[in-house]
Design an enzyme around this catalytic site. Sequence first.
Site, PDB file in Angstrom:
ATOM      1  N   LYS A   1     -22.578   9.089 -19.277  1.00  0.00           N
ATOM      2  CA  LYS A   1     -22.377   7.808 -19.955  1.00  0.00           C
ATOM      3  C   LYS A   1     -23.543   6.864 -19.726  1.00  0.00           C
ATOM      4  O   LYS A   1     -23.695   5.868 -20.433  1.00  0.00           O
ATOM      5  CB  LYS A   1     -21.082   7.151 -19.459  1.00  0.00           C
ATOM      6  CG  LYS A   1     -19.837   8.030 -19.587  1.00  0.00           C
ATOM      7  CD  LYS A   1     -19.573   8.453 -21.023  1.00  0.00           C
ATOM      8  CE  LYS A   1     -18.297   9.262 -21.176  1.00  0.00           C
ATOM      9  NZ  LYS A   1     -18.364  10.597 -20.566  1.00  0.00           N
ATOM     10  N   LYS A   2     -24.341   7.164 -18.714  1.00  0.00           N
ATOM     11  CA  LYS A   2     -25.463   6.298 -18.377  1.00  0.00           C
ATOM     12  C   LYS A   2     -26.753   7.108 -18.350  1.00  0.00           C
ATOM     13  O   LYS A   2     -26.750   8.295 -18.005  1.00  0.00           O
ATOM     14  CB  LYS A   2     -25.249   5.651 -17.000  1.00  0.00           C
ATOM     15  CG  LYS A   2     -23.998   4.809 -16.891  1.00  0.00           C
ATOM     16  CD  LYS A   2     -23.897   4.183 -15.518  1.00  0.00           C
ATOM     17  CE  LYS A   2     -22.640   3.327 -15.391  1.00  0.00           C
ATOM     18  NZ  LYS A   2     -22.546   2.660 -14.075  1.00  0.00           N
TER      19      LYS A   2
ATOM     20  N   HIS B   1       0.832  -1.203   0.000  1.00  0.00           N
ATOM     21  CA  HIS B   1       0.000   0.000   0.000  1.00  0.00           C
ATOM     22  C   HIS B   1       0.869   1.256   0.000  1.00  0.00           C
ATOM     23  O   HIS B   1       0.586   2.228  -0.711  1.00  0.00           O
ATOM     24  CB  HIS B   1      -0.898  -0.036   1.243  1.00  0.00           C
ATOM     25  CG  HIS B   1      -1.786   1.156   1.382  1.00  0.00           C
ATOM     26  ND1 HIS B   1      -2.009   1.786   2.578  1.00  0.00           N
ATOM     27  CD2 HIS B   1      -2.512   1.860   0.476  1.00  0.00           C
ATOM     28  CE1 HIS B   1      -2.822   2.796   2.415  1.00  0.00           C
ATOM     29  NE2 HIS B   1      -3.148   2.864   1.149  1.00  0.00           N
TER      30      HIS B   1
ATOM     31  N   LYS C   1     -20.062  14.249 -21.190  1.00  0.00           N
ATOM     32  CA  LYS C   1     -21.456  13.825 -21.297  1.00  0.00           C
ATOM     33  C   LYS C   1     -21.740  12.650 -20.374  1.00  0.00           C
ATOM     34  O   LYS C   1     -20.871  11.807 -20.129  1.00  0.00           O
ATOM     35  CB  LYS C   1     -21.784  13.429 -22.745  1.00  0.00           C
ATOM     36  CG  LYS C   1     -21.557  14.528 -23.766  1.00  0.00           C
ATOM     37  CD  LYS C   1     -22.432  15.740 -23.497  1.00  0.00           C
ATOM     38  CE  LYS C   1     -22.240  16.818 -24.562  1.00  0.00           C
ATOM     39  NZ  LYS C   1     -22.981  18.060 -24.209  1.00  0.00           N
TER      40      LYS C   1
ATOM     41  N   ARG D   1     -18.190   5.273 -17.180  1.00  0.00           N
ATOM     42  CA  ARG D   1     -17.231   6.375 -17.214  1.00  0.00           C
ATOM     43  C   ARG D   1     -15.865   5.798 -17.542  1.00  0.00           C
ATOM     44  O   ARG D   1     -15.482   4.742 -17.011  1.00  0.00           O
ATOM     45  CB  ARG D   1     -17.171   7.099 -15.870  1.00  0.00           C
ATOM     46  CG  ARG D   1     -18.379   7.941 -15.550  1.00  0.00           C
ATOM     47  CD  ARG D   1     -18.134   8.785 -14.323  1.00  0.00           C
ATOM     48  NE  ARG D   1     -17.101   9.787 -14.550  1.00  0.00           N
ATOM     49  CZ  ARG D   1     -16.554  10.528 -13.582  1.00  0.00           C
ATOM     50  NH1 ARG D   1     -16.932  10.352 -12.328  1.00  0.00           N
ATOM     51  NH2 ARG D   1     -15.637  11.426 -13.872  1.00  0.00           N
TER      52      ARG D   1
ATOM     53  N   GLU E   1      -4.288   7.902   6.914  1.00  0.00           N
ATOM     54  CA  GLU E   1      -5.333   7.100   6.273  1.00  0.00           C
ATOM     55  C   GLU E   1      -5.783   5.982   7.201  1.00  0.00           C
ATOM     56  O   GLU E   1      -6.977   5.694   7.330  1.00  0.00           O
ATOM     57  CB  GLU E   1      -4.810   6.527   4.950  1.00  0.00           C
ATOM     58  CG  GLU E   1      -5.829   5.695   4.192  1.00  0.00           C
ATOM     59  CD  GLU E   1      -5.310   5.161   2.879  1.00  0.00           C
ATOM     60  OE1 GLU E   1      -6.044   4.399   2.223  1.00  0.00           O
ATOM     61  OE2 GLU E   1      -4.160   5.488   2.483  1.00  0.00           O
TER      62      GLU E   1
ATOM     63  N   GLU F   1       2.192   1.871  -3.412  1.00  0.00           N
ATOM     64  CA  GLU F   1       1.160   2.520  -4.244  1.00  0.00           C
ATOM     65  C   GLU F   1       1.175   4.035  -4.046  1.00  0.00           C
ATOM     66  O   GLU F   1       1.150   4.804  -5.009  1.00  0.00           O
ATOM     67  CB  GLU F   1      -0.217   1.941  -3.884  1.00  0.00           C
ATOM     68  CG  GLU F   1      -1.396   2.691  -4.491  1.00  0.00           C
ATOM     69  CD  GLU F   1      -2.541   2.871  -3.518  1.00  0.00           C
ATOM     70  OE1 GLU F   1      -2.998   4.024  -3.337  1.00  0.00           O
ATOM     71  OE2 GLU F   1      -2.987   1.865  -2.928  1.00  0.00           O
TER      72      GLU F   1
END
Length: 1017
Positions: free
Chosen positions: A891-892, A101, A889, A422, A182, A104
């Site tokens: 997408k759904k 982690h 725009k 998306r 975190e 990352e």
Amino acid sequence: MILKHIKRLISSNLLVKACSDKLRPTSRVNSTMTQHHVKVVLEDGKIIKSSRDDRTYRALELTNGMRVLLVSDPSTDKSSAAMDVNIGHMKDPKDIPGLAHFCEHMLFLGTKKYPEENEYTKFLNEHGGSSNAFTSNEHTNFFFDVAPDNLEGALDRFAQFFLCPLFTECATEREINAVNSENDKNLQNDGWRFHQLDKSLADPSHDYSKFGTGNKETLETMPKKLGYDVREELLKFHDQNYSSNLMGMVVLGKESPDELQKMVVPLISEVENKNLPVPEWTTPPFGEKEVRTVCYVVPVKDIRNLSVSWSIPDLHEHYKTNPGHYLGHLIGHEGAGSLLSELKARGWVNTLVGGQQGGAKGFMFFMVNVDLTEDGLEHVDDIITLIYQYINMLKNEGPQEWVFKECQNLSAMQFRFKDKERPRNYTSSLAAVLHQYSLNEVLCASYLMTEYKPELINMVVDKLIPESMRISVVAKKYEGQTNNKEKWYGTSYKLENIPDEKLKKWKNCGLNEKLRFPDKNEFIPTNFDLSIRDQEIPLVPEVIKDTSMTRLWFRQDDKFLMPKAFASFEITSPIAYIDPVHANMTTLFSHLFKDALNEYAYAAEIAGLRYNLLGSMYGISLTVKGYSDKLFVLLTKIVEKLATFQIDPKRYEILMELYKRSLKNFHAEQPHQHALYYTSVLMAEVLWTQEELLQALDELSLEKLQAFIPQLLSKLYIEGLIYGNITRQQGLKLTEVVESTLKEKCHTKTILPSQHRRVREVQLPNGCYYLYQKTNSVHKSSSIDVYYQCGMQETQSNTLLELFLQIISEPCFSILRTKEQLGYIVFSGLRRSSGVQGLRVIVQSDYTPDYVEGRVEAFLASMNDYIGKLTEEEFQKHVAALATKRLEKPKKMTVQNDRYWAEIISQQYNFDRDNIEVAFLKTISKEDLHKFYKDKIAHDAPGRHKLSIHVLSTVESPNGPKVTPEPNEDGQSLDLLPVPQLPKPVIVEDITLFKRELGLYPLAKPYIDLKKAHSKL
């Protein structure tokens, strides 16, 4: 039930070995370089995709073993890429938990080619993009999106993560604080606590038992004691685990597949192939020593839960049969004859989730999870008996092919009519499954159920036996009765072996005549035809009905062309929110209604047709959405039930208690959520607080609530939107069902014009600085929400504020989060409510709120020079970036519907807002923006309106709250921006008095002339 995302989660956790022998090793790309590095190409025609998917795909396997999926979508308004590394925190070194982690995090902070820590995020921000990443048991997934013309530049910066990260000492030291913050954020979160407790109860020698998040102790203190240099360990971890043959990359752009291949392959072909095996765990994490146990757990919130789980074989290779999904469909069912139905009838539970659960390659779980009522907590053994009686019924009846075919048809229908995702969500999810399926099936595999194999279903159900079960019971009741604490989160628990007599009882519990297979689903649509198109379809919704009782907006879909529709109604009642008692009754009514209709509506839900009924400060809102074929049937049933609803006394007592606990549990929410809440309480003309609602519950009774329902529905105003695959006449008919049923059953009349009230926003005076302070006794972090009110919404102010936020968002995160390490949660963004807007900065931190607010003010003061020094080219980059974000725009269909509906319920009706405001955006100069800053945001701005919320933690910390940052190991302090001279705040002691002394903003004017719209009817 199978929750909204359970089905997708189950599908996404299917893993299967790649079948590269199905691929053909040819390429149509002319570039010698890309040909040299490509071993296998699979063209679009060989990749199974939805019949409605108009994108072009190409799948590659490079000579370095990396799998790549290229997605060409010439119409896309966002490009995106994702890289999934098939390595997660289960591969952490034993002595350094959280290293995967941490790796990352660190990959974002500079590479040899782009050494600046914020280069990647700065580039994306300036070009309308965003990024994120996550680390799970066996995956680390990185993804971004960006304006289509800037894909190549973003990819170049992104590819360096996997080629030449720097892991600088300075960034390494600082980013440990971010990981620690975190982790701190999650310490009092019951979901994280239970998950880690489950892992800690596994075989300690199994990688599943590891602590994956990491914190300062595991990434700094412990390694130093053991003689490790964490930076060296990061370099070693990246070098030893980030191998190209364990990577899957997906790139979506407007370019052709050939162009994408030429762009992508040279950037990633040099990633080294270390020929690492895909991590696999051939033994389950819970062996003979870890099963047949019951764990009693104390939660942070007042919740009650029972979980029963079993280890099952890895079912990934059986994805075309999907036996785990078959069983989850039945055990998690909520219709008549289901396990949940019987448990609710006995008053023991409210919800149930059942199904397979991914672990990692080599092992999976099957689980049944229920929330418990007070009575249910006393009947845990009886609930488990019913679970086994349902399992026995399944064994006794055997697999049913009609059930499999129903699941098969639902999955096929979902794939056939799947929405366009998306780009960044799409690339991220596909990158993960590139490891799992043959390249020709990466798009469809999670929807495939093509092979009915009852022996596989029997194999899995035979694993669900008492001898291999694990039980977890969660309740506040166990405080003071535990004898263990989990190491990383401090969760109190007691672990016991299940007595043999109980195991024997459950093994021989037989059948229950009330438990049976579900009825065949009558809600599965059969008509997928598109409705007759209107000759001229307006670009935005238009009013097609406008009476004293009802205003109806309508728009027939002409873009998505799917057999789906949406019906949304805001049903306004003046008594819904007049005091806390009525507010509670409105909320409880909606809860009880959904609870009572659950068995009927569940069949519709799994067939892709959903509804929701919510109480609000204006009344109730009703939405029905999904396949248009059966939408009329569901809406009719809902409204008839609504108009004649009778409360079940037993369910009233149970849901009243559940609602009371939910109000009490607010105290355990995150500090930043408290800060947001108090901002809303202070700014809204009326907003009943959690405390007021809780106190008012004493005035409620079943009789009072039953009498309230017809009163609520007796005088109404309805504003609705019908959108999708539906005609104007059908839309009017749907609305007529709502109106006529209420008139007939409830004798509903219209409210007076003067009762069309909306809550307004408090108007802060020029030059003010108010401070409201609260404490939080659950979390160790404090939080602030600093709100700079900028006035009413209209095109000019909307655009200036959004452009300002676009310009400051990256430096705000870079300075306050990455450099100064104030905390993991650092956010700058918009606050809009009741037509009024402003800038807000939210930080959750271990530092005191006073110190953090000073850092926010120092940052905002620095923006004067920052904006002033922007070149015209840099300024125009931000204009273009904001335009890209605004013009993306939907997408759904559901997103498009939500945008229309947001304009309606805000009563602003600016349906073409994006195009209108982007056109204005392009006229703004840097001088205009600088003036806006100096007028509204600067510390000495004449039009500054500031409200600051401080939530101070009272949790004891070994060293007390942080007041200022400590010097680093070299004794050097950060070079901090100076804090400007600020006036002393006015402390808000009494919220009511605060509001009484201030004015209110008017409501925003509708963008369109409603009288003119009415006159056209």
